[in-house]
Write a protein that holds these residues in place. Sequence first.
Motif, short mmCIF file in Angstrom:
data_model
loop_
_atom_site.label_atom_id
_atom_site.label_comp_id
_atom_site.label_asym_id
_atom_site.label_seq_id
_atom_site.Cartn_x
_atom_site.Cartn_y
_atom_site.Cartn_z
N LYS A 1 0.82 -1.21 0.00
CA LYS A 1 0.00 0.00 0.00
C LYS A 1 0.86 1.27 0.00
O LYS A 1 0.34 2.37 -0.12
CB LYS A 1 -0.89 0.03 1.25
N VAL A 2 2.16 1.07 0.16
CA VAL A 2 3.04 2.24 0.22
C VAL A 2 3.32 2.74 -1.18
O VAL A 2 3.55 1.95 -2.10
CB VAL A 2 4.36 1.88 0.93
N HIS A 3 3.27 4.04 -1.32
CA HIS A 3 3.56 4.61 -2.64
C HIS A 3 4.95 5.25 -2.64
O HIS A 3 5.19 6.23 -1.96
CB HIS A 3 2.51 5.66 -2.99
N TYR A 4 5.86 4.64 -3.40
CA TYR A 4 7.19 5.23 -3.52
C TYR A 4 7.23 6.11 -4.76
O TYR A 4 6.61 5.80 -5.76
CB TYR A 4 8.25 4.14 -3.62
N ASN B 1 -6.93 10.23 -11.16
CA ASN B 1 -6.59 11.64 -11.34
C ASN B 1 -7.71 12.39 -12.05
O ASN B 1 -8.13 13.46 -11.62
CB ASN B 1 -5.32 11.78 -12.18
N ILE B 2 -8.19 11.78 -13.13
CA ILE B 2 -9.21 12.44 -13.94
C ILE B 2 -10.53 12.48 -13.17
O ILE B 2 -11.30 13.43 -13.25
CB ILE B 2 -9.37 11.72 -15.29
N GLU B 3 -10.75 11.43 -12.38
CA GLU B 3 -12.03 11.26 -11.70
C GLU B 3 -12.17 12.13 -10.45
O GLU B 3 -13.29 12.44 -10.02
CB GLU B 3 -12.17 9.78 -11.31
N MET C 1 -2.21 8.60 -7.36
CA MET C 1 -3.44 8.09 -7.98
C MET C 1 -3.16 7.63 -9.40
O MET C 1 -2.29 8.16 -10.07
CB MET C 1 -4.49 9.20 -8.04
N SER C 2 -3.93 6.65 -9.85
CA SER C 2 -3.79 6.21 -11.23
C SER C 2 -4.32 7.31 -12.15
O SER C 2 -4.92 8.27 -11.69
CB SER C 2 -4.59 4.93 -11.45
N ARG D 1 -2.61 3.10 -15.27
CA ARG D 1 -1.21 3.27 -14.88
C ARG D 1 -1.05 4.34 -13.82
O ARG D 1 -1.91 5.20 -13.66
CB ARG D 1 -0.39 3.68 -16.10
N LYS D 2 0.10 4.29 -13.15
CA LYS D 2 0.45 5.35 -12.21
C LYS D 2 1.26 6.42 -12.96
O LYS D 2 2.03 6.08 -13.86
CB LYS D 2 1.32 4.78 -11.07
N PRO D 3 1.09 7.68 -12.61
CA PRO D 3 1.81 8.75 -13.32
C PRO D 3 3.32 8.55 -13.36
O PRO D 3 3.98 8.94 -14.31
CB PRO D 3 1.46 10.00 -12.52
N SER D 4 3.88 7.89 -12.31
CA SER D 4 5.33 7.71 -12.30
C SER D 4 5.81 6.85 -13.44
O SER D 4 6.99 6.88 -13.79
CB SER D 4 5.76 7.12 -10.96
N ASP D 5 4.92 6.05 -14.04
CA ASP D 5 5.32 5.20 -15.16
C ASP D 5 5.18 5.91 -16.50
O ASP D 5 5.37 5.30 -17.54
CB ASP D 5 4.45 3.94 -15.22
#
Lengths: 306, 351
Positions: free
Chosen positions: A302-305, B95-97, B90-91, B129-133
């Motif tokens: 659940k941790v977000h890095y 984010n959009i939601e 947030m995915s 996806r997550k923004p970091s990707d």
Amino acid sequence: MTSLSSFTTEQVRELKRIKRRSWLMSYAMILPAILFLLAFVIYPTVSMFIMSLYYGNAMNPYKKFKGLANYNVRPDFWVALRNTAAYTGMALVLVMVLSILFAQWMYKSRKLNNVAQTVFFTPHLVAGVSAGFIWSWLMSSQPYGLFNTVFNALGFSTVRWLDDSSTAMFSIVLMNTWKNVGYYCLIIMSAMKSIPTEIYESARLDGSSSIKTFFKITIPMISPQLFFLLITITTGSFKVFDSVRIMTNGGPGDATRVLSMYIYDYAFERNNTLGYACAAGILMMLLMVAVTVFDFGFVEKKVHYQ
Amino acid sequence: MAEIVFEKVGKSFGSTKVIENLDLTIEDGKFTVLVGSSGCGKTTLLRMIAGIGPATSGRILMDGKDITHQPPEKRDIAMVFQNYAIYPTMSVRENIEFGLKNKKVPKEERDRRIAEYAEIVGMTPYLDRKPSDLSGGQRQRIALARAMVKKPSVFLMDEPLSNLDAKLRAAMRVELIELQRRLGTTFVYVTHDQIEAMSMADTIVLMEKGEIQQIGSPEEIYHEPANIFSAQFIGTPPMNVLPMEDGIRFGVRPESIDMEHQRVDGMALYRKGHIITREMLGAEMQYKVRLSDGTTIMVRSEENDRSDLQEDSDVWIMARASRIHFFDKDGKHIGHGGPDSLLAKLGGMNE
Ligand SMILES: Nc1ncnc2c1ncn2[C@@H]1O[C@H](COP(=O)(O)OP(=O)(O)OP(=O)(O)O)[C@@H](O)[C@H]1O
Ligand SMILES: [Mg+2]
């Protein structure tokens, strides 16, 4: 590219020597760490395990081999374990919640921040034993106990902090919270400061209430630090000793007899139960490993890095 | 749908005044582009409209209602931040939601809109996806979708296309213009790219050092620049500005110059020059020419097959009267193609 064959045999030998030397060098670099680990972690753990298989005392640990018999724990072990769990649970919730709240309160204002930070952080520098002494005086139900003097002056009745088995454990938790919250608060605060303000502005434009922003944005964004707190507070609380020893010495009755007190008791205050204490120590260690493995296996998902 | 009016608005950070006494009307339903060099206060202006960096003096009105001190969540505004400011935990979908959920839009409607706008920005495959990707450009597109999906009455965008590659940027430019036409929403778009400003704007607001230099349609800004700054900001390369007597200057755009070996009659400006460099830009040619008095000017020509105009050749630099702008000693525009008195002086300098 120059291939190896274009070197003379002399040069090849030289290259190999350099390679061997750098290989030796890298091991030499980590050698001190390995030695430390061997001397102060591996060796004591192994010898503790060996001692746990024997009947004996601190002077003569290996009087008689008993195999795994010491691992057949007595009923009071479960009491100590339950006390430790209670302490850990209370400390975890209280320290986590308070450090988050204080950090949230302080991180915006620089002035408040500097004063409050010092005030919160100073207790962390006080030695555990001294803090225990100070607080047993503060919490005393004798006429000189400061808290009760204030309570009585305000018209409340005396609280028997450390002398009542229903409040003693919580009182110790309170003292350790006072001592540690500033340190953890600092960690949380620096994490909060690293969140770009545009994200909060964006959330406001998205119509998010401050409560919602806190739970949906702040908390997830500081989750790596919260996870760090979870691990350090849990393992730290599991080993709590000095404050308990000073403030209640396990009492009243067995109300605050935590695992480390229990081990201490069997190791040094009784006859020929060192092996039993070592077995309890090994169990405690395994338990801590299990909890940490659980944390890393389940909670860390659940941790977000970043 | 909303009109935004700035009345004598000032903004300072501590003791530094970034904007002073600014008056500006942003028309309802128009695509307004704020353009200016870095640090001129474009973001500051947008933040005042959004309410996240309130004005320190003056009033801001939205449809006649004073919103100077209204909190951002009470304004029906969406903003695309310069650094995206997407929620990293947030995915893409979340984010959009997020804004829709806060507005209590029902689930079905949310899903429909997310699908619609994810498609517009081309992020449908990345919704979970997550923004970091994601790449910088993809994050920028999330920020766009997140703002568009709320269907606000004012849409603020702070350099929303700056991180996209040329092809995607061109596509998104068209997409945004179409979107604005379709929704009829007030768009305020910040950029420092003059081409973006020219191609997208109904109205351009040209800023420099916290002051508005000119407000006008792209045509007005190009043909009737209010001052030298304005004249030189728009156009690549910028307008050539050369001194005349009494501090008066004249300007001529590189693309308005005729360059020939022979003198051509009927022009207002004649100068002798020497080609220093010659660049082939594809459809066009660009020359750097040194005039006989030593100043250099830029010339741009659509004739890209003139093999006779080579480096080191001597040429005539000429321009029609209508293409020549005059500026007074403060840099303010006097007019173009006139007055005759100034045109005559220009001619007087012929050799
Ligand atoms: N929080 C702040 N504190 C102090 N000065 C600021 C602050 N924000 C902006 N400024 C100053 O205000 C001026 C305008 O900044 P702004 O961000 O509006 O520029 P900009 O036109 O958006 O530039 P860019 O194209 O680089 O984004 C700058 O000189 C900047 O240094
Ligand atoms: Mg900016």
